[in-house]
Design a protein around this motif. Structure first.
Motif, PDB file in Angstrom:
ATOM      1  N   THR A   7       0.832  -1.203   0.000  1.00 15.29           N
ATOM      2  CA  THR A   7       0.000   0.000   0.000  1.00 15.29           C
ATOM      3  C   THR A   7       0.869   1.255   0.000  1.00 15.29           C
ATOM      4  OG1 THR A   7      -1.701  -1.196   1.225  1.00 15.29           O
ATOM      5  CG2 THR A   7      -1.848   1.196   1.229  1.00 15.29           C
ATOM      6  N   SER A   8       1.914   1.245   0.787  1.00 18.84           N
ATOM      7  CA  SER A   8       2.830   2.392   0.840  1.00 18.84           C
ATOM      8  C   SER A   8       3.491   2.619  -0.518  1.00 18.84           C
ATOM      9  CB  SER A   8       3.888   2.144   1.907  1.00 18.84           C
ATOM     10  OG  SER A   8       4.877   3.130   1.878  1.00 18.84           O
ATOM     11  N   LEU A   9       3.924   1.532  -1.150  1.00 17.88           N
ATOM     12  CA  LEU A   9       4.542   1.668  -2.477  1.00 17.88           C
ATOM     13  C   LEU A   9       3.539   2.178  -3.505  1.00 17.88           C
ATOM     14  CD1 LEU A   9       6.795  -1.514  -2.723  1.00 17.88           C
ATOM     15  CD2 LEU A   9       7.547   0.859  -2.876  1.00 17.88           C
ATOM     16  N   MET A  10       2.299   1.694  -3.438  1.00 12.81           N
ATOM     17  CA  MET A  10       1.293   2.109  -4.414  1.00 12.81           C
ATOM     18  C   MET A  10       0.939   3.589  -4.271  1.00 12.81           C
ATOM     19  SD  MET A  10       0.782  -0.397  -6.383  1.00 12.81           S
ATOM     20  CE  MET A  10      -0.648   0.117  -7.282  1.00 12.81           C
ATOM     21  N   GLN A  11       1.010   4.101  -3.056  1.00 14.09           N
ATOM     22  CA  GLN A  11       0.681   5.517  -2.836  1.00 14.09           C
ATOM     23  C   GLN A  11       1.722   6.434  -3.476  1.00 14.09           C
ATOM     24  OE1 GLN A  11       0.271   5.820   1.405  1.00 14.09           O
ATOM     25  NE2 GLN A  11      -1.868   5.103   1.393  1.00 14.09           N
ATOM     26  N   ARG A  12       2.933   6.004  -3.572  1.00 13.98           N
ATOM     27  CA  ARG A  12       3.973   6.832  -4.178  1.00 13.98           C
ATOM     28  C   ARG A  12       4.475   6.225  -5.492  1.00 13.98           C
ATOM     29  NH1 ARG A  12       8.935   4.971  -2.794  1.00 13.98           N
ATOM     30  NH2 ARG A  12       9.044   3.424  -1.162  1.00 13.98           N
ATOM     31  N   ARG A  13       3.585   5.650  -6.238  1.00 12.97           N
ATOM     32  CA  ARG A  13       3.914   4.944  -7.465  1.00 12.97           C
ATOM     33  C   ARG A  13       4.602   5.846  -8.509  1.00 12.97           C
ATOM     34  NH1 ARG A  13      -0.946   1.972 -10.334  1.00 12.97           N
ATOM     35  NH2 ARG A  13      -1.886   3.552  -9.051  1.00 12.97           N
ATOM     36  N   GLU A  14       4.219   7.088  -8.600  1.00  8.12           N
ATOM     37  CA  GLU A  14       4.798   7.976  -9.616  1.00  8.12           C
ATOM     38  C   GLU A  14       6.277   8.265  -9.370  1.00  8.12           C
ATOM     39  OE1 GLU A  14       1.823   8.797  -8.078  1.00  8.12           O
ATOM     40  OE2 GLU A  14       0.642   8.099  -9.788  1.00  8.12           O
ATOM     41  N   SER A  15       6.748   8.097  -8.140  1.00 13.14           N
ATOM     42  CA  SER A  15       8.142   8.429  -7.833  1.00 13.14           C
ATOM     43  C   SER A  15       9.011   7.174  -7.625  1.00 13.14           C
ATOM     44  CB  SER A  15       8.192   9.320  -6.583  1.00 13.14           C
ATOM     45  OG  SER A  15       7.674   8.602  -5.476  1.00 13.14           O
ATOM     46  N   TRP A  16       8.604   6.055  -8.200  1.00 14.24           N
ATOM     47  CA  TRP A  16       9.374   4.820  -8.029  1.00 14.24           C
ATOM     48  C   TRP A  16      10.724   4.905  -8.735  1.00 14.24           C
ATOM     49  CZ3 TRP A  16       5.753   0.058  -9.114  1.00 14.24           C
ATOM     50  CH2 TRP A  16       4.870  -0.111  -8.042  1.00 14.24           C
ATOM     51  N   ASP A  17      11.694   4.271  -8.116  1.00 12.42           N
ATOM     52  CA  ASP A  17      12.964   4.072  -8.806  1.00 12.42           C
ATOM     53  C   ASP A  17      13.126   2.564  -8.998  1.00 12.42           C
ATOM     54  OD1 ASP A  17      13.500   3.190  -6.250  1.00 12.42           O
ATOM     55  OD2 ASP A  17      15.062   4.672  -5.818  1.00 12.42           O
ATOM     56  N   SER A  18      14.272   2.109  -9.433  1.00 14.55           N
ATOM     57  CA  SER A  18      14.457   0.681  -9.732  1.00 14.55           C
ATOM     58  C   SER A  18      14.370  -0.174  -8.456  1.00 14.55           C
ATOM     59  CB  SER A  18      15.790   0.455 -10.442  1.00 14.55           C
ATOM     60  OG  SER A  18      16.865   0.848  -9.604  1.00 14.55           O
ATOM     61  N   VAL A  19      14.797   0.356  -7.325  1.00  9.49           N
ATOM     62  CA  VAL A  19      14.713  -0.384  -6.055  1.00  9.49           C
ATOM     63  C   VAL A  19      13.250  -0.584  -5.671  1.00  9.49           C
ATOM     64  CG1 VAL A  19      15.271  -0.286  -3.594  1.00  9.49           C
ATOM     65  CG2 VAL A  19      16.951   0.466  -5.280  1.00  9.49           C
ATOM     66  N   THR A  22      11.730  -3.280  -7.880  1.00 14.98           N
ATOM     67  CA  THR A  22      12.178  -4.599  -7.415  1.00 14.98           C
ATOM     68  C   THR A  22      11.453  -4.979  -6.127  1.00 14.98           C
ATOM     69  OG1 THR A  22      14.358  -4.162  -8.360  1.00 14.98           O
ATOM     70  CG2 THR A  22      14.199  -5.946  -6.767  1.00 14.98           C
ATOM     71  N   ARG A  23      11.339  -4.032  -5.226  1.00 13.37           N
ATOM     72  CA  ARG A  23      10.652  -4.308  -3.952  1.00 13.37           C
ATOM     73  C   ARG A  23       9.194  -4.652  -4.190  1.00 13.37           C
ATOM     74  NH1 ARG A  23      11.055  -6.569   0.581  1.00 13.37           N
ATOM     75  NH2 ARG A  23       9.823  -5.653   2.237  1.00 13.37           N
ATOM     76  N   PHE A  24       8.532  -3.924  -5.092  1.00 10.15           N
ATOM     77  CA  PHE A  24       7.134  -4.197  -5.414  1.00 10.15           C
ATOM     78  C   PHE A  24       6.984  -5.607  -5.991  1.00 10.15           C
ATOM     79  CE2 PHE A  24       3.605  -4.211  -8.448  1.00 10.15           C
ATOM     80  CZ  PHE A  24       2.562  -3.868  -7.610  1.00 10.15           C
ATOM     81  N   THR A  25       7.897  -5.979  -6.863  1.00 13.32           N
ATOM     82  CA  THR A  25       7.858  -7.319  -7.467  1.00 13.32           C
ATOM     83  C   THR A  25       8.037  -8.390  -6.401  1.00 13.32           C
ATOM     84  OG1 THR A  25       8.803  -6.384  -9.488  1.00 13.32           O
ATOM     85  CG2 THR A  25       8.877  -8.770  -9.259  1.00 13.32           C
TER      86      THR A  25
END
Length: 109
Positions: A7-19, A22-25
């Motif tokens: 949920t935390s990753l999805m909230q900041r989806r526009e600012s994802w980097d490669s890490v 990978t973490r989401f995967t």
């Protein structure tokens, strides 16, 4: 937990980097694995419940059979003791009547 991190990753989806990708995967794969584990555990639990019910029915059937056998044995013992009592009564009556009949006759001298 995994769900909170996703949920935390999805909230900041526009600012994802490669890490983050990978973490989401990794988290998504872990979530799918956990769902599979939960599904397998639920299936095992339902099989265990069925087996427990089967064992309980078997146990109750065995107890009923044992109870019926004990009742039958008790009835047989009661019938046998009644028969033995009647036989002893008949034997004692015969002996009593025989001795009384013998006393009533005068003895030859």
């Amino acid at each position: 937990s995994t769900q909170q991190q996703l949920t935390s990753l999805m909230q900041r989806r526009e600012s994802w980097d490669s890490v983050d990708v990978t973490r989401f995967t990794e988290l998504t794969a872990k979530e799918h694995a956990l769902k599979g584990g939960i599904s397998a555990a639920l299936h095992e639990r339902s099989e265990a419940e069925v087996e427990a019910e089967r064992a309980q029915r078997s146990y109750l059937r065995a107890m009923q059979d044992k109870y019926a056998a004990e009742i039958l044995l008790g009835e047989k013992n009661k019938l046998l003791s009644t028969g033995v009592w009647l036989a002893l009564l008949a034997c004692n009556t015969t002996i009593f009547v025989g001795t009384q009949a013998g006393r009533g006759r005068p003895r030859p001298e």
